[in-house]
Design a protein around this motif. Structure first.
Motif, PDB file in Angstrom:
ATOM      1  N   ASP A 274       0.797  -1.177   0.128  1.00  0.00           N
ATOM      2  CA  ASP A 274       0.007   0.089   0.356  1.00  0.00           C
ATOM      3  C   ASP A 274       0.825   1.190   0.053  1.00  0.00           C
ATOM      4  N   GLY A 275       0.208   2.446  -0.194  1.00  0.00           N
ATOM      5  CA  GLY A 275       1.158   3.555  -0.002  1.00  0.00           C
ATOM      6  C   GLY A 275       1.038   4.130  -1.521  1.00  0.00           C
TER       7      GLY A 275
ATOM      8  N   ALA B 144       6.315  13.063  -9.854  1.00  0.00           N
ATOM      9  CA  ALA B 144       6.666  12.583  -8.447  1.00  0.00           C
ATOM     10  C   ALA B 144       7.211  13.738  -7.588  1.00  0.00           C
ATOM     11  N   LEU B 145       7.978  14.697  -8.163  1.00  0.00           N
ATOM     12  CA  LEU B 145       8.723  15.896  -7.390  1.00  0.00           C
ATOM     13  C   LEU B 145       7.500  16.561  -7.285  1.00  0.00           C
ATOM     14  N   GLU B 146       6.761  16.923  -8.053  1.00  0.00           N
ATOM     15  CA  GLU B 146       5.718  17.959  -7.833  1.00  0.00           C
ATOM     16  C   GLU B 146       4.845  17.630  -6.584  1.00  0.00           C
ATOM     17  N   TYR B 147       4.386  16.227  -6.785  1.00  0.00           N
ATOM     18  CA  TYR B 147       3.446  15.662  -5.638  1.00  0.00           C
ATOM     19  C   TYR B 147       4.210  15.758  -4.183  1.00  0.00           C
ATOM     20  N   THR B 148       5.472  15.475  -4.282  1.00  0.00           N
ATOM     21  CA  THR B 148       6.335  15.619  -3.029  1.00  0.00           C
ATOM     22  C   THR B 148       6.066  16.969  -2.305  1.00  0.00           C
ATOM     23  N   LYS B 149       6.406  17.979  -3.246  1.00  0.00           N
ATOM     24  CA  LYS B 149       6.256  19.288  -2.858  1.00  0.00           C
ATOM     25  C   LYS B 149       4.674  19.952  -2.517  1.00  0.00           C
TER      26      LYS B 149
ATOM     27  N   GLY C 221       0.261   8.649   5.968  1.00  0.00           N
ATOM     28  CA  GLY C 221       1.145   7.435   5.400  1.00  0.00           C
ATOM     29  C   GLY C 221       1.258   7.697   3.942  1.00  0.00           C
ATOM     30  N   ALA C 222       0.559   8.778   3.441  1.00  0.00           N
ATOM     31  CA  ALA C 222       0.680   8.941   2.125  1.00  0.00           C
ATOM     32  C   ALA C 222       1.633  10.022   1.500  1.00  0.00           C
ATOM     33  N   GLU C 223       2.400  10.519   2.610  1.00  0.00           N
ATOM     34  CA  GLU C 223       3.101  11.676   2.053  1.00  0.00           C
ATOM     35  C   GLU C 223       4.334  11.614   1.246  1.00  0.00           C
TER      36      GLU C 223
END
Length: 656
Positions: free
Chosen positions: A37-38, A141-146, A158-160
């Protein structure tokens, strides 16, 4: 967003039936690298059109629902929006200049802890190596992390942190019915190494971070796939693999990619041995003749062709009849099963016929052939199976119990058909090939094509270029000259070359390539009986050529090295040279020079032997050598083929 994803599960079930009916096995490697998951972004290779997402979704670990990108305009209609959303699709507005608007649906999916699947190559294509990996997955991926750091209240616990999971899909023969699929998941790529640079306010830093992450994705995909610098090298490596492992499916699928890449690296080494060009020419000739006759080395190796079948030898009649009786026995053994298989074969015949029609519509697009076979066949089956259901149900007078019995009957009938195919397909193929070969070697000598006429079938056909691949950005993968004193023969140094399709300088290739037809050009397939003697002769010459290669490598000094992919050089204790340090491009983005890998020649030979390569048997007399005749009916002279010569060629007895 639908919680049940009903449409997705229905489509995945239908796709699973289609995939299982076409391929014998989907072999998964590295499933432990996929989290249960995640949030994850799966980046998969894309070389077989619609079958790639079908294979990926059907065999994905833990049956996680994979969300694919779709054009935002398709979601305008409410009904279509429900279907697409329930199927797991994510709207993407490709015209949006703002990355956050572009990835809004992706952020929502990842924030819920779900999986997004992308094909970063951008299009499906057939090339000898991975041509391009675009930046979309890295940006997402990087835009989501930001975004997750700035909006923690919108992210599920848990989805950070999102991870990228590389997925390499490799087909043993992607357009061949009943072939196999290998799907390998690489090590997860975390954002920790890239996010600091991405968040930097320094000019060009975010783009540089994206390029670095894209390079990491490409590296993982390249290491899990088979990559050759040109088509000739790839074809020569394939032919060598088939000669070294002559039995069908004798290579462990866990080692298939590694073995194949090792052979590609071996034939990518310039000046490997003095007669390397001649060796490649013989391998390519045999490969092309097999393709022209729709035969395989595995089938030819399994055929009983003892010398007692030679019509020109004074063999006692009982001995010849005994040999023929073995072939007739195998024929009857197959026909005995016919009554048990005739009904499922006849009922499924329209699907097979339509599959072949679909493949012929795209003869120049290898990546589309399997898709058309599956889609055309599936459409027919979606009509055949309901018709069979209603027929059985009507026979049972449309009772409720009759409906249940009809469903069970159709399901078991489909399973029975697949089992019949698995048990008899290869056997039937070998039997048909045996009779084709026997007719060819017993046919009148005048039926054979002349050497000049057969020349057009000795050059492997190159698939046409995909117009959607941006070749201006394709990396030129050069191969250095092998260290150590090497001698060139006069004939080989002047061998013509064929330009590589990626625009890189032409590499030396066998001289027969100079007469190569234009890529994608069609040529009429001749009757097998007119080519079979040439095929058998080419088989002998290719085997002896490959034997001479390994004989020279085993006699080479201990410091003899061959080219190797960097990951294989690292894995097997080879050497890695980094010719240039990291440099800056005109856009200010870091670009990494391709390092060069080397492996010991003796280690490579030992590796192949340890994995079942039948190197010793290459030089043995081949059963059926009596049938390898020239077009004028002269017997093949094995003494004309010397392992010590710099140039290996077939010499007619009349020239001795």
């Amino acid at each position: 967003m639908s919680d049940a994803y009903v449409v997705h599960r229905v489509i995945r079930r239908i796709a699973s039936w289609a995939v299982v009916s076409f391929f014998t096995e989907i072999h998964v490697i590295g499933g432990e690298n996929v989290p249960r998951d995640g949030p994850i972004i799966v980046t998969a290779t894309h070389h077989n059109m619609m079958l790639d997402p079908a294979v990926l979704s059907c065999a994905f670990p833990y049956k996680r629902v994979l969300h694919y990108w779709a054009k935002a305009s398709l979601f305008a209609n409410p009904a279509m929006k429900y279907i697409l959303t329930s199927a797991g699709n994510i709207p993407v507005d490709r015209k949006a200049a703002d990355k956050r608007l572009l990835f809004r649906g992706t952020f929502r999916t990842l924030a819920a802890g779900e999986a997004v699947a992308l094909f970063p190559e951008g299009t499906s294509y057939t090339e000898p190596h991975i041509m391009q990996v675009k930046d979309g997955a890295a940006w997402a991926a990087l835009e989501y992390t930001k975004w997750a750091r700035e909006n923690p209240d919108k992210v599920k616990k848990g989805a950070e942190n999102v991870m990228i999971i590389p997925a390499a899909i490799v087909y043993t023969n992607k357009s061949k019915y009943r072939s196999q699929v290998i799907m390998e998941f690489g090590q997860p790529i975390k954002m920790d190494e890239y996010i600091e640079q991405f968040l930097s306010e320094q000019e060009g830093a975010p783009r540089a971070a994206v390029k670095r992450l894209t390079a990491a994705i490409e590296r993982e995909l390249t290491e899990a796939t088979i990559n050759a610098p040109d088509w000739d090298t790839l074809y020569a490596a394939r032919m060598a693999r088939d000669l070294l492992w002559p039995e069908e499916r004798s290579i462990n699928l866990d080692d298939f990619v590694t073995i194949s890449q090792t052979l590609v690296d071996l034939f990518s080494t310039p000046d490997l041995v003095p007669n390397i060009n001649a060796i490649k020419r013989h391998l390519l000739t045999y490969y092309s003749l097999l393709e022209s006759t729709h035969l395989t080395n595995a089938v030819l190796s399994s055929l009983p062709l003892p010398s007692t079948l030679d019509p020109r030898q004074p063999v006692p009649l009982p001995s010849r009849l005994y040999t023929l009786s073995l072939l007739i026995r195998d024929t009857f053994a197959l026909l005995v099963r016919l009554p048990f298989s005739i009904v499922p074969v006849v009922i499924h015949a329209p699907a097979y016929v339509m599959g072949r029609v679909g493949a012929r519509m795209v003869e120049d697009e290898e990546e589309t052939q399997a898709q058309n076979k599956v889609v055309f066949g599936l459409l027919l089956l979606l009509m055949i199976y309901p018709a069979a259901f209603f027929f059985v149900w009507a026979f049972l007078r449309y009772t409720p119990i009759g409906a249940i019995v009809a469903v069970a009957f159709v399901f078991l009938f489909a399973l029975y058909h697949n089992k019949i195919v698995n048990d008899n397909y290869e056997r039937a193929k070998r039997l048909v090939a045996a009779w084709r070969v026997l007719v060819g070697v017993w046919a009148p000598r005048k039926w054979d094509l002349s050497l000049s006429a057969v020349a057009q079938y000795t050059v492997p056909r190159i698939p046409p270029e995909n117009p959607w691949v941006d070749r201006t950005k394709v990396k030129v993968k050069s191969r250095p000259v092998t260290p150590g004193p090497q001698s060139h023969s006069e004939s080989e140094s002047s061998t013509p070359s064929r330009p590589q399709q990626d625009g890189s300088p032409a590499s030396p290739t066998p001289s027969s390539q100079s007469s190569s037809p234009s890529p994608g050009g069609k040529r009429r397939r001749p009757p097998t009986r007119r080519l079979i003697r040439h095929v058998l002769r080419a088989r002998i010459e290719a085997a002896k050529a490959l034997a001479s290669l390994f004989a020279q490598l085993e006699r080479a000094p201990d410091n003899k090295r061959v080219c190797a992919s960097v990951h294989l050089a690292r894995r097997f204790g080879g050497q890695i040279e980094d010719p240039n340090p990291n440099r800056e491009t005109q856009e200010g983005v870091e670009a990494y020079a391709e390092p060069m890998g080397w492996r010991s020649a003796r280690e490579v030979v030992a590796f192949l032997r340890s994995h079942g390569a039948k190197i010793t048997g290459l030089g043995d007399r081949v059963e059926g050598q009596w049938a390898a005749l020239s077009s004028d009916g002269e017997s093949y002279d094995s003494e004309a083929f010397s392992l010590e010569k710099n140039d290996l060629q077939w010499v007619a007895p009349s020239q001795h």
